[in-house]
Write an enzyme that holds these catalytic residues in place. Structure first.
Site, PDB file in Angstrom:
ATOM      1  N   ASP A 285       0.813  -1.203   0.000  1.00  0.00           N
ATOM      2  CA  ASP A 285       0.000   0.000   0.000  1.00  0.00           C
ATOM      3  C   ASP A 285       0.857   1.268   0.000  1.00  0.00           C
ATOM      4  O   ASP A 285       0.612   2.194  -0.782  1.00  0.00           O
ATOM      5  CB  ASP A 285      -0.926  -0.018   1.212  1.00  0.00           C
ATOM      6  CG  ASP A 285      -1.736   1.262   1.345  1.00  0.00           C
ATOM      7  OD1 ASP A 285      -2.876   1.295   0.854  1.00  0.00           O
ATOM      8  OD2 ASP A 285      -1.227   2.243   1.929  1.00  0.00           O
TER       9      ASP A 285
ATOM     10  N   ALA B 253      -5.124   2.395  -0.350  1.00  0.00           N
ATOM     11  CA  ALA B 253      -5.038   1.620  -1.591  1.00  0.00           C
ATOM     12  C   ALA B 253      -5.494   0.185  -1.343  1.00  0.00           C
ATOM     13  O   ALA B 253      -6.219  -0.399  -2.159  1.00  0.00           O
ATOM     14  CB  ALA B 253      -3.615   1.647  -2.143  1.00  0.00           C
ATOM     15  N   ASP B 254      -5.080  -0.391  -0.235  1.00  0.00           N
ATOM     16  CA  ASP B 254      -5.560  -1.724   0.141  1.00  0.00           C
ATOM     17  C   ASP B 254      -7.068  -1.733   0.346  1.00  0.00           C
ATOM     18  O   ASP B 254      -7.780  -2.611  -0.159  1.00  0.00           O
ATOM     19  CB  ASP B 254      -4.889  -2.173   1.443  1.00  0.00           C
ATOM     20  CG  ASP B 254      -3.556  -2.863   1.219  1.00  0.00           C
ATOM     21  OD1 ASP B 254      -3.357  -3.450   0.152  1.00  0.00           O
ATOM     22  OD2 ASP B 254      -2.712  -2.819   2.135  1.00  0.00           O
ATOM     23  N   LEU B 255      -7.573  -0.776   1.104  1.00  0.00           N
ATOM     24  CA  LEU B 255      -8.989  -0.771   1.452  1.00  0.00           C
ATOM     25  C   LEU B 255      -9.865  -0.550   0.220  1.00  0.00           C
ATOM     26  O   LEU B 255     -10.879  -1.234   0.032  1.00  0.00           O
ATOM     27  CB  LEU B 255      -9.264   0.303   2.509  1.00  0.00           C
ATOM     28  CG  LEU B 255      -8.575   0.069   3.855  1.00  0.00           C
ATOM     29  CD1 LEU B 255      -8.734   1.292   4.751  1.00  0.00           C
ATOM     30  CD2 LEU B 255      -9.125  -1.166   4.547  1.00  0.00           C
TER      31      LEU B 255
ATOM     32  N   GLY C 102      -9.876  -3.653  -1.866  1.00  0.00           N
ATOM     33  CA  GLY C 102     -10.779  -4.635  -1.285  1.00  0.00           C
ATOM     34  C   GLY C 102     -12.226  -4.352  -1.620  1.00  0.00           C
ATOM     35  O   GLY C 102     -13.011  -5.265  -1.924  1.00  0.00           O
TER      36      GLY C 102
END
Length: 415
Positions: free
Chosen positions: A155, A187-189, A192
């Site tokens: 991220d 960026a991860d969230l 997802g």
């Protein structure tokens, strides 16, 4: 704190089964969302260590004696409503177990490096050949194609490479200026959440046609999409936006201001709201000034206007400003700590914290799902699992022989 809905209440994804081979955040955030909506999520983990985030502490969950357990808060925040099967994918028996499970689910989510799952016979081509209705979602840093496909993706690095850190942080010409990451792994969230949307779309297609498919999600692609209006600003103007601190690129005034006793947010979204603010500030002439009468002119003359606003806001306490602005329907807000945000009356009214009894403590609290569905509400069925908590249960459900289960446990294939 939110009460848990009845486990018998209907849920939108009841009957959908998900095999979760992902770890850390983007994949687990996706599968937790699916699980909250009713999907049965089987989390595959490494025996002995499990998901990397189990060790990402402190803080750790405390037991009934107030002592730290081995369950990191990070892991707890992204893995509720799942069941854990600890199986060694490096062993042929472990690979066979996961291949067996892949034939009994609707969705498989993974975030292995490009090509890694082929070693285990779990690559998309092999799985779809045997199970053509399977929806496979791959989450990587840079996707399955392109010059960076082989790179690991994190991220922090993607926030930098994807342009976000060029527009986050104080202006370069002011003290404290320079690139800044966002406080959570956005960026991860976002990846997802985009993955969740893609999976639901693929399931609808599968239900209509019987055809599964492969979803190729990349943190980098998502980060570029997240640039939203700023990306569009660049494409339309040819000029890359820079850092603006707490100010807005396209709206003025839309930033933090310091009152006599603390900071507040003023988020004026249109000219009518600006005129109301000017009345409250005792400076109605500002709204009639040609330099400030429209948002476009306020943006062009922000260096003149903002110092005037700063001087005015400093004259009164924050509570006075917030009360007057709220009464006039001028968007504003306080700047809360996380503790203050979760204790806010609005958070309390919305059930933003949920209690779930955990095997190590009856008092686990988690931030609730923000999804509010009137007919098929989110439910909280399983606390984030202990490593391998459901291994035997899941293998029995898969039709595995009791003697095989005992042998696999004795030889370390499962735990």
């Amino acid at each position: 704190m939110q009460d848990q809905p009845s486990s018998t209440a209907p849920q939108a994804l009841t009957g959908v089964r998900v095999l979760d081979l992902s770890r850390v955040l983007a994949g687990p955030w996706c599968t937790q969302t699916l699980a909250d909506l009713g999907a049965d999520v089987i989390k595959i983990e490494r025996p002995g260590s499990g998901d990397d985030t189990r060790a990402w502490g402190p803080p750790y969950l405390k037991d009934t004696d107030g002592q730290d357990t081995s369950e990191a808060a990070y892991f707890l925040g992204a893995n509720r409503n799942k069941r854990s099967l600890a199986v060694d994918l490096s062993r042929p028996e472990g690979q066979a177990i996961v291949r067996r499970l892949a034939g009994q689910v609707d969705v498989l989510v993974e975030n292995f490096k490009v090509g890694d799952l082929a070693r285990y016979g779990l690559d998309a081509q092999s799985l779809l050949a045997d199970h053509p209705g399977l929806v496979i979602c791959s989450i990587t840093g840079f996707g399955q194609t392109g010059p960076y496909a082989e790179r690991a993706g994190y991220d922090y690095a993607v926030q930098g490479m994807g342009g976000l850190m060029s527009v986050t942080g104080e202006r370069d010409d002011l003290p404290g200026g320079g690139p800044q990451k966002v406080g959570v792994a956005v960026a991860d969230l976002f990846t997802g959440m985009y993955a969740t949307v893609a999976i639901l779309a693929a399931l609808r297609h599968r239900d209509a046609t019987g055809q599964g498919q492969v979803i190729d999600m990349a943190l980098f692609d998502t980060q570029l999409a997240m640039l939203a209006n700023l990306g569009s600003n660049y494409l339309c103007s040819g000029k890359a936006p820079g850092r603006m601190g707490n100010a807005h690129q396209n709206i003025v005034p839309y930033q933090t201001f310091e009152a006599s006793d603390g900071y507040l947010i003023l988020a004026v979204g249109n000219d009518r709201q600006f005129a109301k603010f000017c009345e409250i500030a005792g400076r109605p002439e500002w709204a009639a000034d040609v330099r400030f009468a429209t948002n476009a002119e306020r943006v062009r003359h922000r260096t003149v206007l903002v110092p005037l606003l700063e001087a005015a806001v400093r004259q009164r306490p924050r509570a006075d400003w917030l009360a007057a602005l709220e009464a006039a329907k001028v968007p504003c807000g306080s700047i809360n700590s996380i503790a203050e945000a979760l204790d806010d009356p609005q958070a309390q009214a919305r059930g933003s914290v949920v209690g779930m009894p955990h095997p190590l403590t009856p008092d686990l609290r988690l931030i609730a799902s923000p999804i509010k569905l009137s007919a098929t509400p989110v439910s909280y069925r399983h606390a984030p699992p202990l490593l391998g908590q459901h291994s035997d249960e899941l293998l029995r459900e898969a039709g595995c022989d009791e003697e095989d289960i005992r042998h696999w446990r004795a030889t370390g294939v499962i735990s």
